[in-house]
Enzyme design. Structure first.
Site, PDB file in Angstrom:
ATOM      1  N   HIS A  73      46.799  22.391  47.967  1.00  0.00           N
ATOM      2  CA  HIS A  73      46.116  21.695  49.066  1.00  0.00           C
ATOM      3  C   HIS A  73      47.141  21.025  49.985  1.00  0.00           C
ATOM      4  O   HIS A  73      47.053  21.123  51.209  1.00  0.00           O
ATOM      5  CB  HIS A  73      45.196  20.585  48.531  1.00  0.00           C
ATOM      6  CG  HIS A  73      44.029  21.052  47.700  1.00  0.00           C
ATOM      7  ND1 HIS A  73      43.727  20.508  46.481  1.00  0.00           N
ATOM      8  CD2 HIS A  73      43.091  22.000  47.932  1.00  0.00           C
ATOM      9  CE1 HIS A  73      42.641  21.097  45.990  1.00  0.00           C
ATOM     10  NE2 HIS A  73      42.234  22.013  46.858  1.00  0.00           N
ATOM     11  N   LYS A  77      27.622  17.813  41.206  1.00  0.00           N
ATOM     12  CA  LYS A  77      28.727  18.082  40.279  1.00  0.00           C
ATOM     13  C   LYS A  77      29.077  16.828  39.470  1.00  0.00           C
ATOM     14  O   LYS A  77      28.813  15.713  39.899  1.00  0.00           O
ATOM     15  CB  LYS A  77      29.962  18.517  41.073  1.00  0.00           C
ATOM     16  CG  LYS A  77      29.966  19.987  41.431  1.00  0.00           C
ATOM     17  CD  LYS A  77      31.356  20.374  41.899  1.00  0.00           C
ATOM     18  CE  LYS A  77      31.415  21.745  42.509  1.00  0.00           C
ATOM     19  NZ  LYS A  77      32.714  21.999  43.149  1.00  0.00           N
ATOM     20  N   ARG A 132      44.139  31.903  48.717  1.00  0.00           N
ATOM     21  CA  ARG A 132      45.199  32.116  47.729  1.00  0.00           C
ATOM     22  C   ARG A 132      45.348  33.581  47.369  1.00  0.00           C
ATOM     23  O   ARG A 132      46.433  34.090  47.167  1.00  0.00           O
ATOM     24  CB  ARG A 132      44.906  31.316  46.460  1.00  0.00           C
ATOM     25  CG  ARG A 132      45.055  29.835  46.629  1.00  0.00           C
ATOM     26  CD  ARG A 132      44.419  29.105  45.504  1.00  0.00           C
ATOM     27  NE  ARG A 132      42.993  29.379  45.440  1.00  0.00           N
ATOM     28  CZ  ARG A 132      42.124  28.729  44.719  1.00  0.00           C
ATOM     29  NH1 ARG A 132      42.530  27.756  43.940  1.00  0.00           N
ATOM     30  NH2 ARG A 132      40.846  29.029  44.734  1.00  0.00           N
ATOM     31  N   SER A 169      42.174  23.367  41.306  1.00  0.00           N
ATOM     32  CA  SER A 169      41.804  22.082  40.692  1.00  0.00           C
ATOM     33  C   SER A 169      41.174  22.321  39.324  1.00  0.00           C
ATOM     34  O   SER A 169      41.417  21.572  38.376  1.00  0.00           O
ATOM     35  CB  SER A 169      40.816  21.342  41.590  1.00  0.00           C
ATOM     36  OG  SER A 169      41.382  21.077  42.844  1.00  0.00           O
TER      37      SER A 169
HETATM   38  O1  PNS Z   1      36.854  22.514  47.194  1.00  0.00           O
HETATM   39  P1  PNS Z   1      35.552  23.276  47.227  1.00  0.00           P
HETATM   40  O2  PNS Z   1      34.560  22.658  46.238  1.00  0.00           O
HETATM   41  O3  PNS Z   1      35.744  24.740  47.002  1.00  0.00           O
HETATM   42  O4  PNS Z   1      34.972  23.068  48.708  1.00  0.00           O
HETATM   43  C1  PNS Z   1      33.749  23.657  49.091  1.00  0.00           C
HETATM   44  C2  PNS Z   1      33.298  23.191  50.480  1.00  0.00           C
HETATM   45  C3  PNS Z   1      33.269  21.680  50.572  1.00  0.00           C
HETATM   46  C4  PNS Z   1      34.250  23.728  51.512  1.00  0.00           C
HETATM   47  C5  PNS Z   1      31.889  23.806  50.699  1.00  0.00           C
HETATM   48  O5  PNS Z   1      31.101  23.499  49.580  1.00  0.00           O
HETATM   49  C6  PNS Z   1      31.191  23.267  51.936  1.00  0.00           C
HETATM   50  O6  PNS Z   1      31.550  23.599  53.044  1.00  0.00           O
HETATM   51  N1  PNS Z   1      30.143  22.411  51.721  1.00  0.00           N
HETATM   52  C7  PNS Z   1      29.371  21.823  52.779  1.00  0.00           C
HETATM   53  C8  PNS Z   1      27.938  22.336  52.786  1.00  0.00           C
HETATM   54  C9  PNS Z   1      27.760  23.416  53.818  1.00  0.00           C
HETATM   55  O7  PNS Z   1      28.070  23.249  54.980  1.00  0.00           O
HETATM   56  N2  PNS Z   1      27.243  24.550  53.360  1.00  0.00           N
HETATM   57  C10 PNS Z   1      27.069  25.729  54.180  1.00  0.00           C
HETATM   58  C11 PNS Z   1      28.418  26.386  54.388  1.00  0.00           C
HETATM   59  S1  PNS Z   1      28.332  28.070  54.351  1.00  0.00           S
END
Ligand code: PNS
Length: 166
Positions: free
Chosen positions: A18, A42, A91, A129
């Site tokens: 990150h 979560k 990645r 993570s």
């Molecule tokens: O670190 P992560 O858990 O892989 O991050 C995921 C994240 C935060 C990027 C994704 O869950 C997200 O964008 N959540 C916001 C909800 C949203 O906008 N959903 C529709 C997107 S397609």
């Protein structure tokens, strides 16, 4: 033009992968906002305030890196922050399919926000993570894969959990 980019994620915990992407973003954009997702579903290892504190500590010397939290739709948050870019790290090919779905869904929801993918430096391409937490829980070392402050906090969490169990 003042380009604000959002780098969203759970950051539970922040890894050097990150950090690498954020540093690259900070070179490319006027401002990059690390947006920590508030996800009530979560069961995280670190609380949202802990994750925010870690990111602020790591980027204390970077004036164009900001740390914030968000919930709800990412594109709505981006609109509120007047951000034109969402930064994502890629990645490996395995990341691609879901990232592409999210990028295209976000474009459908808000065509004004562009998703930009960046690759971390090779040594971090296998770091996540989830694996970091698993390795630490099972007694392995993640030295060099996470910032030193994260390594220290992971050790403290592990000790606290072991003490609770004893
Ligand atoms: O670190 P992560 O858990 O892989 O991050 C995921 C994240 C935060 C990027 C994704 O869950 C997200 O964008 N959540 C916001 C909800 C949203 O906008 N959903 C529709 C997107 S397609």
């Amino acid at each position: 033009m003042n380009t604000v980019a959002i780098y969203p994620g759970s950051f539970d915990p922040l890894t050097n992968g990150h950090v690498d992407i954020i540093r690259r973003g900070a070179h490319l954009f006027d401002r990059i906002v690390i947006a920590v997702l508030i996800n009530l579903e979560k069961a995280p290892l670190f609380t949202v305030p802990e994750r925010v504190a870690i990111a602020r500590e790591v980027f204390a010397g970077a004036p164009n890196v900001e740390v914030d939290t968000f919930d709800g739709l990412l594109v709505d948050y981006a609109r509120r922050r007047r951000a034109g870019v969402i930064v994502k790290g890629l990645r490996a090919v395995s990341d691609f399919e879901f990232e592409m779905q999210m990028a295209l869904m976000n474009r459908k929801l808000n065509p004004d926000v562009e998703t930009v993918f960046m690759m971390p430096t090779e040594p971090y391409t296998y770091v996540s993570s989830r694996l970091v937490k698993e390795v630490v829980a099972l007694g392995g070392s993640v030295h060099g894969l996470v910032p030193d402050s994260v390594e220290k906090r992971l050790r403290e969490k592990k000790l606290a959990r072991e003490t609770l169990r004893a």
